[in-house]
Design an enzyme around this catalytic site. Sequence first.
Site, mmCIF file in Angstrom:
data_model
loop_
_atom_site.group_PDB
_atom_site.id
_atom_site.type_symbol
_atom_site.label_atom_id
_atom_site.label_comp_id
_atom_site.label_asym_id
_atom_site.label_seq_id
_atom_site.Cartn_x
_atom_site.Cartn_y
_atom_site.Cartn_z
ATOM 1 N N HIS A 45 0.807 -1.220 0.000
ATOM 2 C CA HIS A 45 0.000 0.000 0.000
ATOM 3 C C HIS A 45 0.841 1.272 0.000
ATOM 4 C CE1 HIS A 45 -3.729 -2.163 0.496
ATOM 5 N NE2 HIS A 45 -3.282 -2.777 1.575
ATOM 6 N N ASP A 175 -9.084 -5.657 6.932
ATOM 7 C CA ASP A 175 -9.426 -6.491 5.784
ATOM 8 C C ASP A 175 -10.253 -7.697 6.221
ATOM 9 O OD1 ASP A 175 -8.400 -5.244 3.391
ATOM 10 O OD2 ASP A 175 -6.401 -5.579 4.196
#
Length: 253
Positions: A45, A175
């Site tokens: 990320h 997540d």
Amino acid sequence: MKNGLRRRVMAGETVTAAWLELGSPEVAEIMVRSGWDVLVIDCEHGAVGLEDGLNLIRAVEAAGGEAMIRVPDAREATLKRALDRGARSLLVPMVNSAEMAREVAGFCRYAPMGRRGYAAPIVRASGYGAWTDYAAQANEEVFVAVQIEHVDVIPDIAEIAAIPGIDMGFIGPNDLAGSMDRLERLDDPAVVEAITGIEATAAAHGLTLGTIEGQRDYGALAKAGYRLVIGPNDVMLLSGAARAAAERRSGLV
């Protein structure tokens, strides 16, 4: 060239770390010299890809710290390249089954334990051949953490715990919550139940756990058995300091 992070975790210490998202070697140096001796370079990320992220290991180590790389994916070529270029500790995202974890473990260890491709005498991991017995010792120096971040993997936790070469299961709570249609709802009872269930299974089967600092602080996570807790990141530290500085001048503008 020895993996101090792996030794600390395996000795039972709860190691605290910070994320390096911006990809700046200067920021890496600042953070290590400010007390964060373990940095996780985020190539999933963060702002840098794998190659630039691997180059940041030099800055972290030169400042006296230890680097962990979050690779962008679990492909064999990605893991092999990260290890050859000198990453000793890997955080592998979205490992959603025991079979996938078994593949990751195999990609990261030389035979007979795994199937890592051999180029030991010419890679940075061996000091370009200076560490002459690197291939013989590498399987004991590599640290592999697989991210537990999908509801589908929960039934496989006990099986993952038994896979040689998997050193840690790393819970990604957001997540995981998202896979349960509860993104950013970490206090939802179903999410809490899922995480505590993972913790119980891991404890029962000897799987070392890591996670992020968030709903629980470092002390609470350490008491719950976590041995790697990743806390702040450079983006939030910079933006938070910038906002605080801006607020201090509010009476003048």
